[in-house]
Design an enzyme around this catalytic site. Structure first.
Site, PDB file in Angstrom:
ATOM      1  N   GLY B  25      39.228  -3.727   0.274  1.00 39.45           N
ATOM      2  CA  GLY B  25      39.859  -3.945  -1.034  1.00 39.45           C
ATOM      3  C   GLY B  25      41.254  -4.512  -0.875  1.00 39.45           C
ATOM      4  O   GLY B  25      42.063  -3.975  -0.122  1.00 39.45           O
ATOM      5  N   ALA B  26      41.532  -5.613  -1.549  1.00 41.29           N
ATOM      6  CA  ALA B  26      42.861  -6.233  -1.491  1.00 41.29           C
ATOM      7  C   ALA B  26      43.449  -6.321  -2.886  1.00 41.29           C
ATOM      8  O   ALA B  26      44.032  -7.322  -3.275  1.00 41.29           O
ATOM      9  CB  ALA B  26      42.781  -7.611  -0.835  1.00 41.29           C
ATOM     10  N   LEU B  58      49.114  -9.480 -11.580  1.00 41.43           N
ATOM     11  CA  LEU B  58      50.411  -9.846 -11.007  1.00 41.43           C
ATOM     12  C   LEU B  58      51.510  -8.812 -11.236  1.00 41.43           C
ATOM     13  O   LEU B  58      52.556  -8.887 -10.610  1.00 41.43           O
ATOM     14  CB  LEU B  58      50.865 -11.215 -11.547  1.00 41.43           C
ATOM     15  CG  LEU B  58      49.894 -12.380 -11.274  1.00 41.43           C
ATOM     16  CD1 LEU B  58      50.445 -13.676 -11.854  1.00 41.43           C
ATOM     17  CD2 LEU B  58      49.628 -12.538  -9.782  1.00 41.43           C
ATOM     18  N   ILE B  97      31.640  -5.629   0.416  1.00 38.02           N
ATOM     19  CA  ILE B  97      31.434  -4.759   1.571  1.00 38.02           C
ATOM     20  C   ILE B  97      29.995  -4.231   1.603  1.00 38.02           C
ATOM     21  O   ILE B  97      29.527  -3.747   2.615  1.00 38.02           O
ATOM     22  CB  ILE B  97      32.457  -3.592   1.561  1.00 38.02           C
ATOM     23  CG1 ILE B  97      32.464  -2.828   2.883  1.00 38.02           C
ATOM     24  CG2 ILE B  97      32.198  -2.634   0.420  1.00 38.02           C
ATOM     25  CD1 ILE B  97      32.873  -3.638   4.096  1.00 38.02           C
ATOM     26  N   ASP B 118      37.863   0.219  -6.149  1.00 38.86           N
ATOM     27  CA  ASP B 118      37.996   0.548  -7.562  1.00 38.86           C
ATOM     28  C   ASP B 118      36.697   1.036  -8.156  1.00 38.86           C
ATOM     29  O   ASP B 118      36.594   1.191  -9.351  1.00 38.86           O
ATOM     30  CB  ASP B 118      38.459  -0.678  -8.331  1.00 38.86           C
ATOM     31  CG  ASP B 118      37.366  -1.732  -8.373  1.00 38.86           C
ATOM     32  OD1 ASP B 118      36.464  -1.689  -7.524  1.00 38.86           O
ATOM     33  OD2 ASP B 118      37.410  -2.588  -9.266  1.00 38.86           O
ATOM     34  N   ARG B 120      32.868   3.430  -7.759  1.00 39.49           N
ATOM     35  CA  ARG B 120      32.199   4.503  -7.055  1.00 39.49           C
ATOM     36  C   ARG B 120      31.090   3.983  -6.148  1.00 39.49           C
ATOM     37  O   ARG B 120      30.870   4.515  -5.062  1.00 39.49           O
ATOM     38  CB  ARG B 120      31.613   5.495  -8.049  1.00 39.49           C
ATOM     39  CG  ARG B 120      31.302   6.826  -7.406  1.00 39.49           C
ATOM     40  CD  ARG B 120      30.416   7.669  -8.295  1.00 39.49           C
ATOM     41  NE  ARG B 120      31.138   8.230  -9.424  1.00 39.49           N
ATOM     42  CZ  ARG B 120      30.542   8.969 -10.351  1.00 39.49           C
ATOM     43  NH1 ARG B 120      29.242   9.203 -10.289  1.00 39.49           N
ATOM     44  NH2 ARG B 120      31.242   9.457 -11.347  1.00 39.49           N
ATOM     45  N   ARG B 123      32.511   2.870  -2.956  1.00 37.36           N
ATOM     46  CA  ARG B 123      33.042   4.027  -2.220  1.00 37.36           C
ATOM     47  C   ARG B 123      31.909   4.825  -1.585  1.00 37.36           C
ATOM     48  O   ARG B 123      32.000   5.238  -0.432  1.00 37.36           O
ATOM     49  CB  ARG B 123      33.826   4.931  -3.168  1.00 37.36           C
ATOM     50  CG  ARG B 123      35.178   4.385  -3.554  1.00 37.36           C
ATOM     51  CD  ARG B 123      36.013   5.498  -4.178  1.00 37.36           C
ATOM     52  NE  ARG B 123      37.368   5.044  -4.412  1.00 37.36           N
ATOM     53  CZ  ARG B 123      37.824   4.662  -5.604  1.00 37.36           C
ATOM     54  NH1 ARG B 123      37.051   4.718  -6.653  1.00 37.36           N
ATOM     55  NH2 ARG B 123      39.063   4.241  -5.730  1.00 37.36           N
ATOM     56  N   CYS B 174      21.484   8.520 -30.816  1.00 32.64           N
ATOM     57  CA  CYS B 174      21.597   8.690 -32.263  1.00 32.64           C
ATOM     58  C   CYS B 174      23.054   8.731 -32.722  1.00 32.64           C
ATOM     59  O   CYS B 174      23.356   8.374 -33.858  1.00 32.64           O
ATOM     60  CB  CYS B 174      20.814   9.902 -32.744  1.00 32.64           C
ATOM     61  SG  CYS B 174      20.898  11.314 -31.671  1.00 32.64           S
TER      62      CYS B 174
END
Ligand SMILES: [Zn+2]
Lengths: 345, 644
Positions: B25-26, B58, B97, B118, B120, B123, B174
C-alpha cells in the site's frame, strides 16, 4: 488575529482538502487558511511539523533556521536534498516544502532566532520552536502569550520526544457533540415514553474554554512539597528527562552527538544527577538506560511527535477540539504517548 | 563499547541496510512509511499498490503532487522516496497484492512485511500469505484521528483473523424498500436504484415496495381493490425496473412519478406499517413544478456541495442527472451498464437527488451533496498527522523485530484524547493465537448453517468462501468418500455446477467440505448444518456468530463516517480501484468501503479490549451505544493489558 479575515474556500481547495474538511469541518479549514505560523528549527522534527502544516493548508509558514545542513543534523530531514550539504537548512528545505502544497505561502529565513526582535514574532498566529534553548523558549513564550499568540515547543532526542503548548489563559474552541433531540409528536418512534435521545444524524457545536500556564511555570514546578511528592509516582519520568536534555543543550550549546557518544553519555548521567538533585527528586527516577537511546533525531520518532505536535497546532489555529494540556511525551521504546499537565491548574 | 549510527546501535543499523522489506500500500500510511523507512536506514524496499493518484489524496499522501494525479501510486512514491535517499533500492509494483504472482515464494524474500492497506479483503489475504510464508507482519490502520498498529507472527500472536470482525453493515430489505427511518436507508436505496436503472441489476437490490414485509401482515390480493396505486404497480411489476425505464425512454418525469408517487401510494396501502410510524407523503411532479418559485431557497452557504437544495431543486437535479446518465448509457451502446462511482458527477448527483427526495417523503431532514457523498461513498476522513504517527509506530515495531525483540512488540492504539491514565498512545500486549481461529489454527474448521436446497454452488463460492472466509480462488471437494469435486479454481471445469443447489450433490446436514486455496496455502474444513429457519435476507450463518443485522445508528460524525454503510460492492474481495486509499484497520480506511470499510483490523473486536480506552473501543462504542467518546468512559477495572 485569526478572525481578521474570513477567507473563502475555493472549489479547488475543497477538492484537495476534502478528506480533512470531512473531519474538522469547513469553518475550521477557513480559520486554518487564515493563519500564519513561524516554525523555528529545520531539523527532523521541524520537517515533520512543516509537512503537516503545509498539507493541512495554513495561509503561511515561515521556516526559521540559521544552521547549516550536515549529515548528522539532517538524518531525519526529508525536505533537504542530499546535494545541499553546507547550505542553510531553512533555505535548503524551501523548495520541497513549497511543493507539498502550492496554495500555502512558504518562506525561509536564515537568521538566528536569538537575534530576532520582539516585533518579528508578532506577525504570526502561532509560533513553534524546535531545537531551541530553554532560555529562548521561555522568552518567546512570555512574549507571545502577552500577544495572544499560540506557543508550541518540541524536540526529539533519539527514541524520546516531547511537545509543550501554551494557548493562553483563555483559549476558546468548539467541539462537535451529538445532538440531543426532544421527541415530537411527529417522530417515528411510536407511542413509547418520551425522553431526550441522541440523534445519530445531527450534531451541535459546543463552545469550550481551556487555560494554559507559561513555559517558565511549567518547567519550574516545585517538587519539594509533600503533595508534589505524592504526585511523583504518577508523573511521567519523561518530564525529568526533558529537563536533563535541555540542561545539556544549555551547557554544551548542542545536543548529544553519536560521534562523541562516550563523552556525552558520561556527561548526560552527570547532568541527570545534578538536575534531578536540584529539583529535589531522586536521580533513580531516570535509570541509566535512557543514555544510550537519546542520541540524534530518529525519523519514526519525529513522525510521531511531529504528527501530534502538528495536529495540536491545527487544533489551536482552527479553534476546534480539546487541546492536549500542556505536555505530550513519547517514548519510542515503549510505544507510550502520555499527555500531562505541569504548572498551576 | 556502544557505537551509534544516528540513534541506532551500529549492529541494528547494519542489518537495516541489508534486509529486504515489503510495504503493501502506497496511500496515506504507505507514503509516510516509505519516508520513515529510508530515513531510518532501510535500503531494500519493495512497495505495491494498484491504485492511481487522486486529487483528494493530496492533503496527506505527501509523496504526490498535483502533477502526479492519475499516475501509479507505487511508482511515484518510489521516485519521491528515492530523492530522500538515492542509494536506496526500491522496487515498485503497480498491481494488486492478491494477484497470484505474489505467491508464498515472493513473500519469503522479505524479513518483514508491513501493511498500509485500506480494505479487509487484502488484509485477510496478506495475513494468510505471511502465515504461510512464516514472515512477521505489521498491520496498521487509521480513521480520522484514530489509529492502530499491531504485530502478527505465526504461532506467537493472534493473526489478523483470530478475532471475528464486526460484519459489514447491511440493512434489512424491508427497511430499505418500505420503512426507511434514517438518511442512510434512503441513500442505500438510491444507490440500489442507480444499479436497477443504469447498472447491473441485482435481485438483492430491489427498490420497489416489498409486499412480503412481515410487519405489514398484508395480503396484496385482499387489499388490491383499495390500492389506488396497485393498478399501475401491477403493470410495472411484471417487467424489471430497468426494462420499464427503458420502455419510457428514461423519461425522468415518468420515473419520478413512479418512484416518488405511485410506489409511495402503494406503500400507503400497507397500512399496518404506518400505525406507529409517520406515513410517507407522495410527491407529484406537476404539483411541485406549479408551486415552485423560480429562485428556490437552499440552505448552507459557500460551497455548492455543502448547500441543501429545496425539494424542487432536488427534482431538477434528479431530472438533469437522469438525462445525463441516459445519454451516457446511450453512448456506450446496446446492453451497456454504468458503474456507480462517487467521483462521477452525474452518478453522485442522481444519488443525492433520489436519496433526498425519499428523505423528504419520509419526513427526514434533507442533506447536502457533500454529506450524501460521505455516506454513499463510505468516505472515511483522513489526515496527514494520524498517518504520520501510525507510520512512525510501524517502523518502531519493525526495529524491535529486526533486533530480535519480538517479545517486546505490542499493539498500539492512537486515541483522539488521552484516556484517564493520560495516555494518547496506548501500548497493549499482544495476545497469543486463538485456538479456534479458522485461519491460523493447525486444522482450520468452521460450521456454517445454511439451507442446502436454497444455497447454490456459486453462492457457496462467492458469498461464503470468498466474501466471508477470504479465499481468493477456492477448490472445494466433498468429503463423501468419493472426493467429489464441487468447485475447481481452474477455469471452465466446474462452471456447470454454479447454479445447482448443494443438495443436488448429495450434500446433507453434517456433510463436510474441504476448501483449499492454493495461493494462500490454506485449507478450511466446512461443516454444513442444514436449516430451514434462517431469518429473511440471511443466506447463511457461521455458527458461533450472530447473523448479520442492521447496525444501530452512531453518533459522532467525526468517527461515524468511517463505519457507516457497509455497502454491497464493498464486499467483493477487491483491491480494485474501488478499494481506495490507505489506512485503517481499526475501522478500515479511507474511502469507499472497500469492504470492510467498517472492518476492524487486528484486534478491533478483541473482547479483551472491550473496555474503555482504546481507539478500537471508541469505535465499537459508537457502534453500540452511539454516544461515547473515548474520554467519556470511566476508568474502571478492565482487563486490557496496558503496558507501562
Ligand atoms: Zn488466527
Amino acid at each position: 488575529m485569526i478572525e481578521k479575515e474570513d477567507p473563502v474556500i475555493s472549489e479547488e481547495e475543497a477538492a484537495q482538502y476534502d478528506r480533512q474538511i470531512r473531519l474538522w469541518g469547513l469553518d475550521a479549514q477557513k480559520r486554518l487558511r487564515g493563519s500564519r505560523v513561524l516554525l523555528a528549527g529545520s531539523g527532523g522534527l521541524g520537517a515533520e511539523v512543516a509537512k503537516n502544516l503545509i498539507l493541512a493548508g495554513v495561509k503561511g509558514l515561515t521556516l526559521l533556521d540559521h544552521e547549516q545542513v550536515s549529515e548528522e543534523s539532517c538524518r531525519a530531514q526529508f525536505l533537504v536534498p542530499v546535494t545541499a550539504q553546507g547550505q542553510n537548512r531553512a533555505q535548503a528545505s524551501l523548495e520541497r516544502a513549497q511543493n507539498l502544497n502550492p496554495m500555502v505561502e512558504v518562506h525561509a529565513d536564515s537568521d538566528r532566532i536569538e537575534d530576532k526582535p520582539d516585533d518579528f514574532f508578532l506577525q504570526f498566529d502561532a509560533v513553534c520552536l524546535t531545537g531551541c534553548s530553554r532560555d529562548l523558549m521561555v522568552r518567546v513564550d512570555q512574549l507571545c502569550s502577552q500577544h495572544n499568540i499560540k506557543v508550541f515547543c518540541g524536540d526529539v532526542y533519539g527514541y524520546y520526544g516531547y511537545m509543550f503548548c501554551n494557548l493562553g489563559q483563555e483559549h476558546s474552541y468548539v467541539e462537535e457533540k451529538p445532538k440531543l433531540v426532544k421527541p415530537s409528536e411527529n417522530s417515528n418512534d411510536g407511542p413509547e415514553p418520551k425522553k431526550a435521545k441522541v440523534d445519530p444524524n445531527e450534531t451541535v457545536m459546543v463552545k469550550k474554554m481551556a487555560s494554559f500556564c507559561s513555559l517558565k511555570e511549567a518547567l519550574e514546578v516545585d517538587w519539594t512539597g509533600e503533595k508534589a511528592k505524592a504526585c511523583l509516582k504518577r508523573t511521567p519520568v519523561d518530564y525529568f528527562l526533558l529537563h536533563v536534555m535541555l540542561k545539556f543543550r544549555t551547557d554544551k550549546g548542542r545536543d548529544p552527538g553519536p560521534l562523541s557518544f562516550a563523552e556525552d553519555s558520561h556527561l548526560l548521567k552527570q547532568i541527570r544527577d545534578d538536575v534531578l538533585g536540584a529539583m529535589g527528586v531522586s536521580s533513580d527516577l531516570l535509570s541509566d538506560c535512557f543514555v544510550s537511546h537519546c542520541f540524534s533525531e530518529m525519523s519514526p520518532v519525529c513522525a510521531v511527535v511531529g504528527g501530534v505536535l502538528g495536529q495540536e497546532i491545527v487544533k489551536a489555529l482552527s479553534q476546534r477540539d480539546t487541546p492536549h494540556r500542556n505536555f505530550f511525551f513519547f517514548d519510542g521504546r515503549k510505544g507510550n504517548g502520555v499527555v500531562d499537565y505541569f504548572g498551576s491548574k | 563499547m556502544v557505537q551509534l549510527v544516528g540513534s541506532l546501535r551500529k549492529e541494528l543499523a547494519d542489518s537495516l541496510s541489508t534486509c529486504k522489506v515489503l510495504v503493501v500500500g502506497a496511500g496515506g500510511i504507505g507514503c509516510e512509511l516509505l519516508k520513515n523507512l529510508v530515513l531510518t536506514g532501510f535500503k531494500n524496499i519493495e512497495v505495491i499498490d494498484l491504485d492511481t493518484i487522486d486529487v483528494s489524496n493530496l492533503n496527506r499522501q505527501f509523496l504526490f503532487q498535483k502533477k502526479h494525479v492519475g499516475k501509479s501510486k507505487a511508482q511515484v512514491a518510489k521516485e519521491s522516496a528515492l530523492e530522500f535517499c538515492p542509494t536506496a533500492n526500491i522496487t515498485a509494483y503497480h498491481d494488486s497484492i492478491m494477484n497470484p504472482d505474489y505467491n508464498v515464494e515472493f513473500f519469503r524474500k522479505f524479513v518483514l512485511v508491513m501493511n498500509a492497506l485500506d480494505n479487509r479483503a487484502a488484509r485477510n489475504h496478506v495475513n494468510r500469505m505471511c502465515l504461510a510464508a512464516d514472515i512477521p507482519l505489521i498491520e496498521s490502520g487509521t480513521a480520522g484521528y484514530l489509529g492502530q498498529v499491531t504485530v502478527i507472527k505465526k504461532g506467537m500472536t493472534e493473526c489478523y483473523e483470530c478475532q471475528p470482525k464486526p460484519s459489514q453493515k447491511t440493512f434489512p430489505g424491508c427497511t430499505i424498500r418500505n420503512t426507511p427511518s434514517e438518511p442512510i436507508h434512503c441513500i442505500v436505496w438510491s444507490k440500489y436504484l442507480f444499479n436497477q436503472l443504469f447498472g447491473e441489476e441485482d435481485a438483492d437490490q430491489e427498490v420497489s415496495p416489498d409486499t412480503a414485509d412481515p410487519e405489514a401482515e398484508w395480503n396484496p390480493e385482499e387489499t388490491a381493490a383499495r390500492a389506488t396505486a396497485s393498478e399501475k404497480d401491477g403493470d410495472i411489476k411484471r417487467v424489471s425496473t430497468k426494462d420499464w425505464a427503458r420502455s419510457t425512454g428514461y423519461d425522468s418525469i415518468k420515473l419520478f412519478n413512479k418512484l416518488f408517487k405511485d410506489d409511495i401510494m402503494y406503500l400507503l396501502t400497507m397500512d399496518k406499517l404506518w400505525k406507529k410510524r409517520k406515513a410517507p407523503i407522495p410527491l407529484d411532479w406537476q404539483q411541485l413544478e406549479n408551486s415552485s418559485c423560480p429562485q428556490e431557497d437552499s440552505t448552507g452557504s459557500g460551497l455548492k456541495d455543502q448547500q441543501v437544495l429545496g425539494v424542487w431543486g432536488q427534482c431538477q437535479l434528479f431530472q438533469h442527472s437522469v438525462e445525463t446518465l441516459r445519454s451516457q448509457l446511450q453512448e456506450k451502446g446496446e446492453g451497456a451498464q454504468l458503474v456507480w462511482d462517487k467521483d462521477d458527477a452525474p452518478a453522485m448527483d442522481f444519488v443525492t437527488a433520489a436519496a433526498n427526495l425519499r428523505m423528504y417523503i419520509f419526513s427526514m431532514n434533507m442533506k447536502s451533496r457533500f454529506d450524501v457523498k460521505s455516506m454513499a461513498g463510505n468516505i472515511i476522513p483522513a489526515i496527514a498527522t494520524t498517518n504520520a504517527v501510525i507510520a512512525g509506530l510501524i517502523v518502531l515495531e519493525g526495529l524491535k523485530i529486526l533486533s530480535g525483540q519480538m517479545e517486546s512488540c505490542c499493539t498500539i492504539f492512537l486515541n483522539k484524547c488521552p484516556n484517564l491514565r493520560k495516555k494518547l498512545l496506548i501500548p497493549c500486549v499482544l495476545d497469543p493465537p486463538s485456538a479456534n481461529c479458522y485461519v491460523c489454527a493447525s486444522k482450520p474448521e468452521v460450521t456454517v448453517k445454511l439451507n442446502i436446497h436454497k444455497t447454490t454452488v456459486l453462492s457457496l463460492q462467492d458469498r461464503i468462501l470468498k466474501e466471508r472466509f477470504g479465499m481468493v480462488a477456492p477448490d472445494v471437494q466433498i468429503e463423501d468418500g468419493k472426493g467429489t469435486i464441487l468447485i475447481s479454481s481452474e477455469e471452465g471445469e466446474t462452471e456447470a455446477n454454479n447454479s445447482k443447489f448443494l443438495s443436488d450433490f448429495g450434500i446433507r446436514n453434517c456433510s463436510r467440505l474441504q476448501a483449499d486455496d492454493f495461493l494462500q496455502d490454506y485449507t478450511l474444513l466446512v461443516n454444513v448444518l442444514h436449516t430451514e429457519e434462517l431469518e429473511r435476507d440471511v443466506e447463511f450463518e457461521v455458527v458461533g456468530e450472530a447473523p448479520d443485522k442492521a447496525p444501530p445508528p452512531q453518533a459522532n460524525p467525526d468517527e461515524v463516517n468511517s463505519i457507516t454503510n457497509g455497502n454491497k460492492e464493498s464486499a467483493q474481495p477487491s483491491t480494485s480501484s474501488k478499494a481506495k486509499e490507505d489506512d485503517l484497520m481499526v475501522v478500515d480506511s479511507d474511502d469507499e468501503g472497500a469492504s470492510s470499510s467498517s472492518a476492524a483490523a487486528t484486534g478491533a473486536t478483541k473482547r479483551k479490549h472491550s473496555d474503555a480506552e482504546t481507539a478500537e473501543t471508541s469505535i465499537k462504542r459508537l457502534r453500540k451505544d452511539q454516544s461515547a467518546t473515548p474520554t467519556d468512559d470511566d476508568d474502571d477495572e478492565d482487563d486490557i493489558i496496558e503496558l507501562d
